[in-house]
Motif scaffolding. Structure first.
Motif, mmCIF file in Angstrom:
data_model
loop_
_atom_site.group_PDB
_atom_site.id
_atom_site.type_symbol
_atom_site.label_atom_id
_atom_site.label_comp_id
_atom_site.label_asym_id
_atom_site.label_seq_id
_atom_site.Cartn_x
_atom_site.Cartn_y
_atom_site.Cartn_z
ATOM 1 N N TYR A 112 -2.274 11.369 -6.144
ATOM 2 C CA TYR A 112 -3.542 12.062 -5.897
ATOM 3 C C TYR A 112 -3.704 13.172 -6.926
ATOM 4 O O TYR A 112 -2.724 13.790 -7.337
ATOM 5 C CB TYR A 112 -3.564 12.678 -4.494
ATOM 6 C CG TYR A 112 -3.636 11.654 -3.396
ATOM 7 C CD1 TYR A 112 -4.857 11.173 -2.959
ATOM 8 C CD2 TYR A 112 -2.479 11.161 -2.799
ATOM 9 C CE1 TYR A 112 -4.935 10.232 -1.945
ATOM 10 C CE2 TYR A 112 -2.543 10.221 -1.791
ATOM 11 C CZ TYR A 112 -3.770 9.763 -1.371
ATOM 12 O OH TYR A 112 -3.836 8.826 -0.373
ATOM 13 N N GLU A 113 -4.956 13.418 -7.321
ATOM 14 C CA GLU A 113 -5.199 14.513 -8.250
ATOM 15 C C GLU A 113 -6.638 14.993 -8.182
ATOM 16 O O GLU A 113 -7.490 14.236 -7.722
ATOM 17 C CB GLU A 113 -4.823 14.123 -9.678
ATOM 18 C CG GLU A 113 -5.379 12.796 -10.126
ATOM 19 C CD GLU A 113 -4.883 12.419 -11.512
ATOM 20 O OE1 GLU A 113 -5.742 12.300 -12.384
ATOM 21 O OE2 GLU A 113 -3.677 12.248 -11.714
ATOM 22 N N PRO A 114 -6.950 16.173 -8.627
ATOM 23 C CA PRO A 114 -5.948 17.240 -8.708
ATOM 24 C C PRO A 114 -5.554 17.649 -7.298
ATOM 25 O O PRO A 114 -6.242 17.319 -6.335
ATOM 26 C CB PRO A 114 -6.696 18.377 -9.397
ATOM 27 C CG PRO A 114 -8.125 18.181 -9.004
ATOM 28 C CD PRO A 114 -8.302 16.676 -8.865
ATOM 29 N N CYS A 115 -4.496 18.352 -7.185
ATOM 30 C CA CYS A 115 -4.017 18.828 -5.885
ATOM 31 C C CYS A 115 -3.877 20.343 -5.950
ATOM 32 O O CYS A 115 -2.803 20.891 -5.768
ATOM 33 C CB CYS A 115 -2.699 18.170 -5.517
ATOM 34 S SG CYS A 115 -2.826 16.389 -5.290
ATOM 35 N N SER A 116 -4.979 20.992 -6.251
ATOM 36 C CA SER A 116 -4.960 22.441 -6.395
ATOM 37 C C SER A 116 -5.034 23.117 -5.033
ATOM 38 O O SER A 116 -5.771 22.685 -4.155
ATOM 39 C CB SER A 116 -6.118 22.903 -7.284
ATOM 40 O OG SER A 116 -7.348 22.475 -6.743
ATOM 41 N N VAL A 117 -4.235 24.163 -4.876
ATOM 42 C CA VAL A 117 -4.172 24.913 -3.631
ATOM 43 C C VAL A 117 -4.867 26.257 -3.840
ATOM 44 O O VAL A 117 -4.606 26.947 -4.824
ATOM 45 C CB VAL A 117 -2.710 25.147 -3.199
ATOM 46 C CG1 VAL A 117 -2.642 26.001 -1.939
ATOM 47 C CG2 VAL A 117 -1.993 23.818 -2.980
ATOM 48 N N VAL A 140 -7.426 33.614 6.831
ATOM 49 C CA VAL A 140 -7.964 32.685 5.841
ATOM 50 C C VAL A 140 -6.984 31.530 5.657
ATOM 51 O O VAL A 140 -5.780 31.728 5.560
ATOM 52 C CB VAL A 140 -8.233 33.411 4.505
ATOM 53 C CG1 VAL A 140 -8.652 32.427 3.431
ATOM 54 C CG2 VAL A 140 -9.286 34.474 4.693
ATOM 55 N N ASP A 141 -7.513 30.305 5.630
ATOM 56 C CA ASP A 141 -6.684 29.107 5.500
ATOM 57 C C ASP A 141 -6.433 28.750 4.044
ATOM 58 O O ASP A 141 -7.094 29.232 3.134
ATOM 59 C CB ASP A 141 -7.375 27.924 6.194
ATOM 60 C CG ASP A 141 -7.369 28.067 7.701
ATOM 61 O OD1 ASP A 141 -6.317 28.423 8.256
ATOM 62 O OD2 ASP A 141 -8.411 27.808 8.318
ATOM 63 N N TRP A 142 -5.481 27.848 3.862
ATOM 64 C CA TRP A 142 -5.135 27.320 2.532
ATOM 65 C C TRP A 142 -5.707 25.926 2.407
ATOM 66 O O TRP A 142 -5.614 25.115 3.328
ATOM 67 C CB TRP A 142 -3.620 27.322 2.355
ATOM 68 C CG TRP A 142 -3.114 28.714 2.332
ATOM 69 C CD1 TRP A 142 -2.678 29.456 3.397
ATOM 70 C CD2 TRP A 142 -3.049 29.569 1.205
ATOM 71 N NE1 TRP A 142 -2.341 30.714 2.989
ATOM 72 C CE2 TRP A 142 -2.548 30.818 1.644
ATOM 73 C CE3 TRP A 142 -3.356 29.422 -0.141
ATOM 74 C CZ2 TRP A 142 -2.358 31.890 0.785
ATOM 75 C CZ3 TRP A 142 -3.162 30.488 -0.997
ATOM 76 C CH2 TRP A 142 -2.666 31.703 -0.532
ATOM 77 N N VAL A 143 -6.314 25.650 1.278
ATOM 78 C CA VAL A 143 -7.010 24.383 1.063
ATOM 79 C C VAL A 143 -6.415 23.663 -0.141
ATOM 80 O O VAL A 143 -6.179 24.262 -1.185
ATOM 81 C CB VAL A 143 -8.520 24.630 0.831
ATOM 82 C CG1 VAL A 143 -9.231 23.340 0.476
ATOM 83 C CG2 VAL A 143 -9.140 25.271 2.054
ATOM 84 N N VAL A 165 -8.201 19.343 2.228
ATOM 85 C CA VAL A 165 -7.160 19.359 3.252
ATOM 86 C C VAL A 165 -6.879 20.822 3.563
ATOM 87 O O VAL A 165 -6.445 21.567 2.684
ATOM 88 C CB VAL A 165 -5.885 18.639 2.761
ATOM 89 C CG1 VAL A 165 -4.804 18.688 3.819
ATOM 90 C CG2 VAL A 165 -6.205 17.188 2.384
ATOM 91 N N THR A 166 -7.148 21.247 4.775
ATOM 92 C CA THR A 166 -7.044 22.651 5.160
ATOM 93 C C THR A 166 -5.850 22.859 6.077
ATOM 94 O O THR A 166 -5.724 22.183 7.104
ATOM 95 C CB THR A 166 -8.338 23.103 5.866
ATOM 96 O OG1 THR A 166 -9.434 22.835 4.989
ATOM 97 C CG2 THR A 166 -8.302 24.570 6.201
ATOM 98 N N LEU A 167 -4.979 23.786 5.680
ATOM 99 C CA LEU A 167 -3.769 24.086 6.438
ATOM 100 C C LEU A 167 -3.657 25.590 6.662
ATOM 101 O O LEU A 167 -4.106 26.381 5.825
ATOM 102 C CB LEU A 167 -2.526 23.601 5.686
ATOM 103 C CG LEU A 167 -2.491 22.124 5.280
ATOM 104 C CD1 LEU A 167 -1.241 21.827 4.482
ATOM 105 C CD2 LEU A 167 -2.561 21.240 6.499
ATOM 106 N N ALA A 186 0.910 24.076 2.566
ATOM 107 C CA ALA A 186 -0.086 23.589 1.608
ATOM 108 C C ALA A 186 0.575 23.260 0.272
ATOM 109 O O ALA A 186 0.285 22.221 -0.328
ATOM 110 C CB ALA A 186 -1.194 24.616 1.421
ATOM 111 N N ASP A 187 1.464 24.129 -0.193
ATOM 112 C CA ASP A 187 2.173 23.863 -1.452
ATOM 113 C C ASP A 187 3.033 22.610 -1.351
ATOM 114 O O ASP A 187 3.055 21.778 -2.264
ATOM 115 C CB ASP A 187 3.042 25.067 -1.846
ATOM 116 C CG ASP A 187 2.231 26.259 -2.323
ATOM 117 O OD1 ASP A 187 1.076 26.074 -2.774
ATOM 118 O OD2 ASP A 187 2.761 27.388 -2.251
#
Length: 85
Positions: free
Chosen positions: A30-35, A49-52, A10-12, A18-19
């Motif tokens: 859902y897991e993991p949900c690492s940013v 640069v985007d946050w994923v 998921v790209t924001l 994102a957090d």
């Protein structure tokens, strides 16, 4: 043809979003949900640069790919998108 991992990225554009979405997804199971930050192909400016959020497993225990549509709609709410890896 190589098989994907079944994960959804998921790209924001904004870290705060994102957090926030990662926390919501984690609460939904859902897991993991690492940013993390990721430079997309064609990007040449580190400021852009985007946050994923990397999501591998859905709340049902199966691959997150089964929830790609749902994750995509959530991403759109934050001005982003979702893609299967």
């Amino acid at each position: 043809m190589a098989k994907g991992t079944g994960a959804v990225m998921v790209t924001l554009p904004q870290r705060e979003d994102a957090d926030e979405l990662a926390e919501q997804l984690h609460e939904q199971g859902y897991e993991p949900c690492s940013v993390h930050r990721e430079m997309l192909a064609g990007e040449d400016d580190a400021e852009d640069v985007d946050w994923v959020i990397e999501v591998q497993v859905g709340p049902h225990g199966g691959p997150a790919i089964f929830d790609e549509t749902h994750l995509g709609l959530l991403a759109e709410d934050y001005g982003g998108f979702a893609a299967v890896t």
